[in-house]
Design a protein around this motif. Structure first.
Motif, PDB file in Angstrom:
ATOM      1  N   CYS A 259       0.814  -1.220   0.000  1.00  0.00           N
ATOM      2  CA  CYS A 259       0.000   0.000   0.000  1.00  0.00           C
ATOM      3  C   CYS A 259       0.841   1.261   0.000  1.00  0.00           C
ATOM      4  O   CYS A 259       0.377   2.337  -0.358  1.00  0.00           O
ATOM      5  CB  CYS A 259      -0.913   0.021   1.224  1.00  0.00           C
TER       6      CYS A 259
ATOM      7  N   CYS B 174       1.126   4.226  -2.607  1.00  0.00           N
ATOM      8  CA  CYS B 174       0.019   5.141  -2.891  1.00  0.00           C
ATOM      9  C   CYS B 174      -0.582   5.834  -1.683  1.00  0.00           C
ATOM     10  O   CYS B 174      -1.351   6.768  -1.846  1.00  0.00           O
ATOM     11  CB  CYS B 174      -1.103   4.398  -3.596  1.00  0.00           C
ATOM     12  N   HIS B 175      -0.321   5.339  -0.508  1.00  0.00           N
ATOM     13  CA  HIS B 175      -0.997   5.919   0.663  1.00  0.00           C
ATOM     14  C   HIS B 175      -0.014   6.319   1.743  1.00  0.00           C
ATOM     15  O   HIS B 175       0.967   5.621   1.980  1.00  0.00           O
ATOM     16  CB  HIS B 175      -1.952   4.890   1.288  1.00  0.00           C
TER      17      HIS B 175
ATOM     18  N   LYS C 286     -12.504   6.493  10.680  1.00  0.00           N
ATOM     19  CA  LYS C 286     -13.492   6.681   9.624  1.00  0.00           C
ATOM     20  C   LYS C 286     -14.193   5.380   9.247  1.00  0.00           C
ATOM     21  O   LYS C 286     -15.407   5.355   9.066  1.00  0.00           O
ATOM     22  CB  LYS C 286     -12.772   7.285   8.408  1.00  0.00           C
TER      23      LYS C 286
ATOM     24  N   SER D  17     -13.569   7.260  -3.690  1.00  0.00           N
ATOM     25  CA  SER D  17     -13.552   8.489  -2.881  1.00  0.00           C
ATOM     26  C   SER D  17     -13.566   9.720  -3.778  1.00  0.00           C
ATOM     27  O   SER D  17     -12.808   9.805  -4.744  1.00  0.00           O
ATOM     28  CB  SER D  17     -12.309   8.563  -2.006  1.00  0.00           C
TER      29      SER D  17
ATOM     30  N   SER E 225     -11.648   2.577 -10.094  1.00  0.00           N
ATOM     31  CA  SER E 225     -10.727   3.209  -9.157  1.00  0.00           C
ATOM     32  C   SER E 225      -9.293   3.093  -9.655  1.00  0.00           C
ATOM     33  O   SER E 225      -8.934   2.146 -10.344  1.00  0.00           O
ATOM     34  CB  SER E 225     -10.845   2.515  -7.804  1.00  0.00           C
TER      35      SER E 225
ATOM     36  N   MET F 235      -7.094   2.542  -7.633  1.00  0.00           N
ATOM     37  CA  MET F 235      -6.517   1.531  -6.745  1.00  0.00           C
ATOM     38  C   MET F 235      -6.666   0.154  -7.404  1.00  0.00           C
ATOM     39  O   MET F 235      -7.743  -0.192  -7.853  1.00  0.00           O
ATOM     40  CB  MET F 235      -7.238   1.575  -5.399  1.00  0.00           C
TER      41      MET F 235
HETATM   42  C1  HEC Z   1      -1.951   2.329  -7.152  1.00  0.00           C
HETATM   43  C2  HEC Z   1      -2.262   3.061  -5.997  1.00  0.00           C
HETATM   44  C3  HEC Z   1      -2.924   2.380  -4.831  1.00  0.00           C
HETATM   45  C4  HEC Z   1      -2.507   1.270  -4.126  1.00  0.00           C
HETATM   46  C5  HEC Z   1      -1.304   0.378  -4.408  1.00  0.00           C
HETATM   47  C6  HEC Z   1      -3.419   1.121  -3.042  1.00  0.00           C
HETATM   48  N1  HEC Z   1      -4.375   2.097  -3.101  1.00  0.00           N
HETATM   49 FE1  HEC Z   1      -5.883   2.387  -1.773  1.00  0.00          FE
HETATM   50  N2  HEC Z   1      -6.631   3.863  -2.921  1.00  0.00           N
HETATM   51  C7  HEC Z   1      -6.026   4.404  -4.021  1.00  0.00           C
HETATM   52  C8  HEC Z   1      -6.839   5.480  -4.557  1.00  0.00           C
HETATM   53  C9  HEC Z   1      -6.532   6.329  -5.781  1.00  0.00           C
HETATM   54  C10 HEC Z   1      -7.963   5.566  -3.732  1.00  0.00           C
HETATM   55  C11 HEC Z   1      -9.132   6.545  -3.870  1.00  0.00           C
HETATM   56  C12 HEC Z   1     -10.099   6.084  -4.912  1.00  0.00           C
HETATM   57  C13 HEC Z   1     -11.021   5.043  -4.385  1.00  0.00           C
HETATM   58  O1  HEC Z   1     -11.620   5.273  -3.325  1.00  0.00           O
HETATM   59  O2  HEC Z   1     -11.156   3.997  -5.026  1.00  0.00           O
HETATM   60  C14 HEC Z   1      -7.802   4.537  -2.701  1.00  0.00           C
HETATM   61  C15 HEC Z   1      -8.694   4.326  -1.650  1.00  0.00           C
HETATM   62  C16 HEC Z   1      -8.424   3.549  -0.536  1.00  0.00           C
HETATM   63  C17 HEC Z   1      -9.217   3.506   0.670  1.00  0.00           C
HETATM   64  C18 HEC Z   1     -10.476   4.325   0.964  1.00  0.00           C
HETATM   65  C19 HEC Z   1     -10.034   5.583   1.675  1.00  0.00           C
HETATM   66  C20 HEC Z   1     -11.126   6.453   2.148  1.00  0.00           C
HETATM   67  O3  HEC Z   1     -10.777   7.501   2.733  1.00  0.00           O
HETATM   68  O4  HEC Z   1     -12.293   6.128   1.967  1.00  0.00           O
HETATM   69  C21 HEC Z   1      -8.617   2.612   1.524  1.00  0.00           C
HETATM   70  C22 HEC Z   1      -9.057   2.229   2.918  1.00  0.00           C
HETATM   71  C23 HEC Z   1      -7.452   2.110   0.837  1.00  0.00           C
HETATM   72  N3  HEC Z   1      -7.360   2.695  -0.402  1.00  0.00           N
HETATM   73  C24 HEC Z   1      -6.582   1.184   1.372  1.00  0.00           C
HETATM   74  C25 HEC Z   1      -5.533   0.613   0.680  1.00  0.00           C
HETATM   75  C26 HEC Z   1      -4.722  -0.471   1.204  1.00  0.00           C
HETATM   76  C27 HEC Z   1      -4.891  -1.079   2.582  1.00  0.00           C
HETATM   77  C28 HEC Z   1      -3.823  -0.764   0.238  1.00  0.00           C
HETATM   78  C29 HEC Z   1      -2.804  -1.887   0.263  1.00  0.00           C
HETATM   79  C30 HEC Z   1      -3.337  -3.199   0.433  1.00  0.00           C
HETATM   80  C31 HEC Z   1      -4.052   0.118  -0.898  1.00  0.00           C
HETATM   81  N4  HEC Z   1      -5.090   0.947  -0.585  1.00  0.00           N
HETATM   82  C32 HEC Z   1      -3.313   0.124  -2.072  1.00  0.00           C
HETATM   83  C33 HEC Z   1      -4.831   3.993  -4.581  1.00  0.00           C
HETATM   84  C34 HEC Z   1      -4.107   2.882  -4.170  1.00  0.00           C
END
Ligand code: HEC
Length: 311
Positions: free
Chosen positions: A190, A193-194, A213, A231, A284, A286
């Motif tokens: 993760c 990206c985060h 949240k 989001s 997304s 993600m």
């Molecule tokens: C390639 C980039 C990327 C990766 C790798 C990624 N994310 Fe995300 N994630 C995003 C993006 C962009 C969003 C916002 C868009 C959406 O909500 O789909 C998001 C949204 C989220 C949210 C919702 C946040 C909210 O405030 O509602 C969570 C929780 C989250 N990710 C957790 C994770 C976790 C845990 C991992 C690893 C297992 C991960 N992400 C890996 C890009 C990524």
């Protein structure tokens, strides 16, 4: 090594060098440049051009332009090389480009073969890359992998995270994990990206207070089904420019410019006047299927780590 096998190995290296790294002549380069200028990317009817393109593109194998040219000229002959790149190390940017092109050429059967024979570690990286592709074919491949997942691919006492129903998710969210181990899982999957506290990079939404949240079950859902609720402010956009560049990422405005932030921390400024098309992505940014690359225990630990991120 025995003597005959040394000869064989030598010949093999020699043959590989001649076939794989065939020198491109200045004339090859000239031909390719002219074809690009003329927008003539279909060279299937002209053997001479085709050979020049192939030689030239092969001479660029380790460079960035390579992938663009393979795509523009639809060089399916390079599929074995693309597969080799993924097999060698699926954690590289090259492997990520290669996976996209393999899908582009409709050759994803080769990837599924690779996936099922890859080492545990490489398989999980390949799954991550496939998650970035987001076409019906890539989804099918992930699903079939999920359905057939051999627990042997993962630690034998650690079954892979398979979540089919909402009951599975409820059961999983009732479990307690280890925050410290979850942090390690976060750093693996993760981090790119985060941001969580002082860990990670700022691309998707910050997760430093995500425990306040979202309850555990929704944290699991956001990983398992990233497309279910995207989001606000983090939707993906695809932007096309006059020069024919296509970029996708998170978009923000600054005066005359548009700033596109891409995965991996890169961002690019484009003049609004140079934009020919701007479309919102339906899915997304993600990647899907991240949970498939981890064990169930890893997922439980990760969720524990996330739900402890609070004010
Ligand atoms: C390639 C980039 C990327 C990766 C790798 C990624 N994310 Fe995300 N994630 C995003 C993006 C962009 C969003 C916002 C868009 C959406 O909500 O789909 C998001 C949204 C989220 C949210 C919702 C946040 C909210 O405030 O509602 C969570 C929780 C989250 N990710 C957790 C994770 C976790 C845990 C991992 C690893 C297992 C991960 N992400 C890996 C890009 C990524």
């Amino acid at each position: 090594m025995t003597f005959p096998s040394m000869i064989f190995f030598g010949l093999f290296l020699f043959g590989f060098k001649v076939l794989g790294q065939e020198e491109a002549s200045p004339k090859d380069r000239l031909i390719v440049e002219s074809l690009i200028r003329l927008n003539r990317f279909d060279v299937s009817e002209n053997e001479k051009w085709k050979a020049s393109v192939l030689r030239y593109v092969r001479s660029l194998r380790s460079q960035e332009e390579y992938f663009d040219l393979v795509e523009q000229f639809s060089i399916v002959e390079e599929v074995p090389e693309l597969v080799r790149l993924v097999e060698k190390d699926a954690t590289t940017a090259e492997a990520s480009q290669a996976v996209k092109l393999i899908f582009h050429f409709g050759e994803h059967k080769k990837l599924s073969k690779l996936l099922f024979s890859a080492s545990k570690e490489n398989a999980s990286s390949i799954i991550t890359l496939i998650g970035f592709v987001k076409t019906p074919e890539s989804r099918k491949l992930l699903e079939s992998f999920e359905a057939m997942n051999e627990p042997a691919l993962f630690d034998s006492n650690n079954a892979p995270a398979r979540l089919f129903t909402s009951e599975d998710i409820e059961l999983l969210s009732a479990r307690n994990g280890n925050v410290k181990k979850g942090r390690v899982v976060f750093q693996k999957f993760c981090f790119s990206c985060h941001k969580a506290g002082n860990l990670g990079m700022d691309f998707g939404p910050g997760l430093s207070e995500i425990g306040d949240k979202l309850p555990k079950s929704e944290l699991i859902l956001s990983i398992v089904k990233p497309n279910a609720g995207i989001s606000f402010d983090y939707e993906g956009w695809t932007v096309e420019t006059k020069e024919g560049d296509i970029l996708s990422g998170i978009v923000s405005e600054a005066d005359e410019d548009l700033i596109v932030r891409m995965v991996g921390g890169l961002s690019q400024r484009i003049k609004k006047a140079d934009i020919t098309k701007q479309t919102k992505m339906e899915i997304s940014l993600m990647p899907e299927g991240l949970h498939l690359a981890m064990s169930e225990m890893d997922l439980v630990d990760l969720i524990e780590f996330l739900s402890n991120l609070r004010k």
